[in-house]
Design a protein around this motif. Structure first.
Motif, PDB file in Angstrom:
ATOM      1  N   PHE A  77      -8.305   4.176  -4.956  1.00 48.00           N
ATOM      2  CA  PHE A  77      -8.323   2.768  -4.560  1.00 48.00           C
ATOM      3  C   PHE A  77      -9.761   2.374  -4.274  1.00 48.00           C
ATOM      4  O   PHE A  77     -10.472   3.061  -3.549  1.00 48.00           O
ATOM      5  CB  PHE A  77      -7.470   2.554  -3.302  1.00 48.00           C
ATOM      6  N   ALA A  86       2.440   1.769  -3.309  1.00 44.25           N
ATOM      7  CA  ALA A  86       1.460   2.245  -4.299  1.00 44.25           C
ATOM      8  C   ALA A  86       1.254   3.750  -4.160  1.00 44.25           C
ATOM      9  O   ALA A  86       1.229   4.480  -5.162  1.00 44.25           O
ATOM     10  CB  ALA A  86       0.136   1.499  -4.125  1.00 44.25           C
ATOM     11  N   CYS A 141      -0.326   6.207  -6.977  1.00 39.21           N
ATOM     12  CA  CYS A 141      -1.703   5.701  -6.950  1.00 39.21           C
ATOM     13  C   CYS A 141      -2.565   6.664  -6.132  1.00 39.21           C
ATOM     14  O   CYS A 141      -2.243   6.963  -4.983  1.00 39.21           O
ATOM     15  CB  CYS A 141      -1.725   4.308  -6.337  1.00 39.21           C
ATOM     16  N   ALA A 147       0.823  -1.203   0.000  1.00 42.91           N
ATOM     17  CA  ALA A 147       0.000   0.000   0.000  1.00 42.91           C
ATOM     18  C   ALA A 147       0.862   1.260   0.000  1.00 42.91           C
ATOM     19  O   ALA A 147       0.620   2.198  -0.766  1.00 42.91           O
ATOM     20  CB  ALA A 147      -0.943  -0.018   1.208  1.00 42.91           C
ATOM     21  N   CYS A 151     -12.517   0.687 -10.738  1.00 42.19           N
ATOM     22  CA  CYS A 151     -11.143   0.780 -11.265  1.00 42.19           C
ATOM     23  C   CYS A 151     -11.164   0.995 -12.777  1.00 42.19           C
ATOM     24  O   CYS A 151     -10.393   1.791 -13.321  1.00 42.19           O
ATOM     25  CB  CYS A 151     -10.351  -0.490 -10.950  1.00 42.19           C
ATOM     26  N   PHE A 169     -10.304   6.943  -1.344  1.00 38.35           N
ATOM     27  CA  PHE A 169     -10.536   5.517  -1.103  1.00 38.35           C
ATOM     28  C   PHE A 169     -12.041   5.292  -1.029  1.00 38.35           C
ATOM     29  O   PHE A 169     -12.749   6.060  -0.377  1.00 38.35           O
ATOM     30  CB  PHE A 169      -9.901   5.113   0.232  1.00 38.35           C
ATOM     31  N   VAL A 175      -4.656   3.797 -10.465  1.00 36.81           N
ATOM     32  CA  VAL A 175      -5.674   3.183  -9.619  1.00 36.81           C
ATOM     33  C   VAL A 175      -5.282   1.745  -9.294  1.00 36.81           C
ATOM     34  O   VAL A 175      -4.632   1.071 -10.094  1.00 36.81           O
ATOM     35  CB  VAL A 175      -7.067   3.259 -10.305  1.00 36.81           C
ATOM     36  N   MET A 176      -5.696   1.314  -8.110  1.00 38.38           N
ATOM     37  CA  MET A 176      -5.377  -0.045  -7.676  1.00 38.38           C
ATOM     38  C   MET A 176      -6.557  -0.643  -6.921  1.00 38.38           C
ATOM     39  O   MET A 176      -7.366   0.085  -6.336  1.00 38.38           O
ATOM     40  CB  MET A 176      -4.152  -0.006  -6.754  1.00 38.38           C
ATOM     41  N   THR A 177      -6.642  -1.964  -6.952  1.00 29.17           N
ATOM     42  CA  THR A 177      -7.527  -2.673  -6.042  1.00 29.17           C
ATOM     43  C   THR A 177      -6.755  -3.861  -5.480  1.00 29.17           C
ATOM     44  O   THR A 177      -5.708  -4.242  -6.016  1.00 29.17           O
ATOM     45  CB  THR A 177      -8.833  -3.134  -6.711  1.00 29.17           C
ATOM     46  N   MET A 185      -4.805   2.026   2.722  1.00 29.01           N
ATOM     47  CA  MET A 185      -5.203   2.996   1.703  1.00 29.01           C
ATOM     48  C   MET A 185      -6.288   3.921   2.235  1.00 29.01           C
ATOM     49  O   MET A 185      -6.276   5.126   1.967  1.00 29.01           O
ATOM     50  CB  MET A 185      -5.691   2.270   0.442  1.00 29.01           C
ATOM     51  N   ILE A 190      -6.256  -2.527   2.161  1.00 26.01           N
ATOM     52  CA  ILE A 190      -7.431  -1.664   2.089  1.00 26.01           C
ATOM     53  C   ILE A 190      -7.446  -0.693   3.271  1.00 26.01           C
ATOM     54  O   ILE A 190      -7.693   0.503   3.115  1.00 26.01           O
ATOM     55  CB  ILE A 190      -8.692  -2.559   2.049  1.00 26.01           C
TER      56      ILE A 190
END
Lengths: 183, 355
Positions: B24, B16, B21, B13, B63, B50, B73-75, B39, B36
């Protein structure tokens, strides 16, 4: 030198914290370290444990199958991890509540009445985990009391600076108990 | 350089955030939840956002939209949650959008268990969703490598306009090791002139994967195929350990690569000439690494936390030029180094006898 440790007890006894302090102390002294918690349902009551390696060499396998040091803060932990301890390894027992017989004679055993010591000599029964930490430092060469105090400064003092002195005191109570009783 | 003691999930995280990033979307699941959590706590401080979605299906489609707007962007999720994302991943791949997806793999199939596993290898490397597409799949084996590869993942995603998956297991997600965050050389990345950022003063950009004419459909497929070929040629990564004089090779990635490395060291103490090839990219699979050793290797042992998935790629990469055997544990269990060495001796008795 490599110490492969499993620290185990009830959720709430502070075993994850003990492991984290040891790993942190190792990192601050430029050793290789790893810390793996038991994660998942164990955290919601029942027995929790973490595996910590502190070593002068690169840590390949971070999973501790054959610990050189086991800390048993409760009875189930002793039952679970004593068989895995290597011959000559160190078993540290919270003898305040662990009444199980140690069924092996090829390991070193350190029995610490941690809750009584924490309550009577530190004035805080919930620092039994730090008392045990101090006691085990008297018996392993991988880290010193100063190393662990330095880690406490980083981990505890950043959030609760007022707790640093009493944590240090708990470490010393544990270490002195071992020395005074020539354990 | 300051060292931090971080859990793998936290390290991903933080890496990122440092890689830029800013959005999220996710839904918590053990053993990836700390990503999670981190973030949610840290993105607002860098003007990021977030959102805890109502499900993994919405998270991946959020996303999709964010990437279309050109934002990093991230997941992150774990196995059952990643299964729910497969349709979205297929759409993201078809629309050629840069999204980073983290899979902290737990035991499956079904609800499975919380323990570490590598049983999502097929899903990650062979498609997972519908249609011909590939994810770039990165397989770190230390917490430091989680940091480095997370930062690389965003660059690779932008460079190739392709979803990138970081695949690690529950042990790597949960374990703490010291990490540093180094300043990295920035890669020359193409401008995101395709993004749907509002068309004022320029022609409209369209992001769609739907073609009503088969001719256009085939042209798209050919374009994607060419892209995947160029990725396969340029981005294979692997590590070799004690391979110079090796007559046998263990093959393992992630946590099992560390265990196999310990097994190789034990074998070497006994005089057994075995090395390790650790794929760092699972797709593209590091075929070139195998080619460089093919003449000297008499047998391969694929060490996996699955019923045997990567072993198929090892056989393909080596054209079955030597026997390929499996050493595995499943369902959340991991083998001890001693177990790996024992299995090695069992399948290659000649290796031990040659000492």
């Amino acid at each position: 030198m490599t110490e492969k440790m499993i620290i185990s007890g009830f959720g709430g006894q502070g075993v994850m914290f003990m492991g984290k302090i040891l790993a942190y102390a190792g990192m601050l002294t430029n050793k290789e370290v790893s810390w793996i918690p038991s994660y998942g349902p164990e955290m919601r009551g029942g027995t929790a444990n973490c595996s910590v390696i502190v070593s002068d060499e690169e840590i390949n396998c971070p999973v501790v199958n054959k610990p050189s040091l086991v800390v048993a803060m409760n009875g189930p932990s002793l039952e679970k991890f004593l068989p895995a301890l290597i011959p000559g390894g160190l078993l540290v027992v919270n003898s305040s509540i662990v009444k199980n017989d140690v069924t092996r004679d090829d390991v070193r055993v350190l029995k610490i009445p941690a809750q009584e010591l924490a309550a009577e000599k530190v004035g805080k029964a919930n620092l039994a985990n730090v008392v045990v930490l101090g006691a085990m430092l008297a018996k392993t060469d991988v880290l010193t009391l100063d190393d662990v105090v330095a880690a406490l400064k980083e981990v505890v003092a950043s959030k609760r600076p007022e707790m640093l002195a009493i944590n240090r005191q708990a470490l010393e109570v544990g270490m002195n108990y071992v020395k005074e009783n020539q354990l | 350089m300051k060292k931090y003691l971080l859990k793998g999930n936290e390290a991903i995280a933080e890496a990122a955030v440092r890689a830029g990033c800013r959005l999220f979307f996710g839904y918590p699941i053990t053993p990836s939840t700390e990503i999670i959590e981190y973030m949610a706590k840290h993105l607002p401080a860098v003007n990021g956002t977030f959102v805890q979605a109502e499900s993994e299906v919405s998270a991946i489609n959020m996303c999709f939209g964010a990437a279309g707007a050109g934002v990093r962007v991230m997941t992150a999720s774990s196995s059952p949650g990643i299964s729910l994302m497969q349709e979205g991943l297929s759409y993201i791949a078809a629309n050629e959008l840069p999204v980073v997806v983290v899979n902290i793999v737990r035991a499956g199939p079904g609800l499975g268990g919380l323990g570490p596993s590598q049983a999502d290898y097929f899903q990650a490397t062979k498609g997972g969703g519908h249609g011909d597409y590939r994810l770039i799949v990165l397989a770190p084996s230390t917490v430091q490598e989680l940091v480095n590869l997370t930062q690389d993942a965003f660059d690779l995603a932008d460079l190739y306009r392709n979803p990138v998956m970081i695949m690690a297991d529950g042990i790597l997600g949960q374990m703490m090791e010291p990490v540093v965050f180094q300043e990295r050389e920035t890669r020359q990345l193409p401008a995101k002139d395709w993004a749907t950022t509002g068309a004022e003063g320029r022609p409209r950009n369209t992001i769609t994967s739907y073609s009503l004419q088969n001719e256009i459909g085939e042209a798209n497929c050919l374009r994607w195929e060419a892209k995947y070929r160029s990725i396969a040629a340029a981005e294979q990564r692997w590590e070799q350990y004690m391979t110079d004089d090796a007559a046998y090779l263990m093959v393992a990635y992630g946590t099992t690569a560390r265990i196999a490395k310990a097994a190789v060291q034990m074998a070497r103490k006994e005089g057994i000439k075995v090395g390790l090839l650790r794929p760092i990219t699972l797709w593209p699979f590091p075929v070139d690494g195998f080619k460089s050793l093919q003449g000297q290797i008499k047998g391969y042992l694929s060490v996996e936390l699955s019923a045997g998935q990567m072993i198929e790629d090892v056989r393909l990469a080596t054209n079955c030029s030597a026997p390929v055997h499996l050493c595995n544990r499943q369902g959340g269990m991991v083998p001890a180094p001693e177990e790996v060495l024992e299995r090695f001796k069992e399948v290659f008795p000649a290796a031990a006898a040659a000492v």
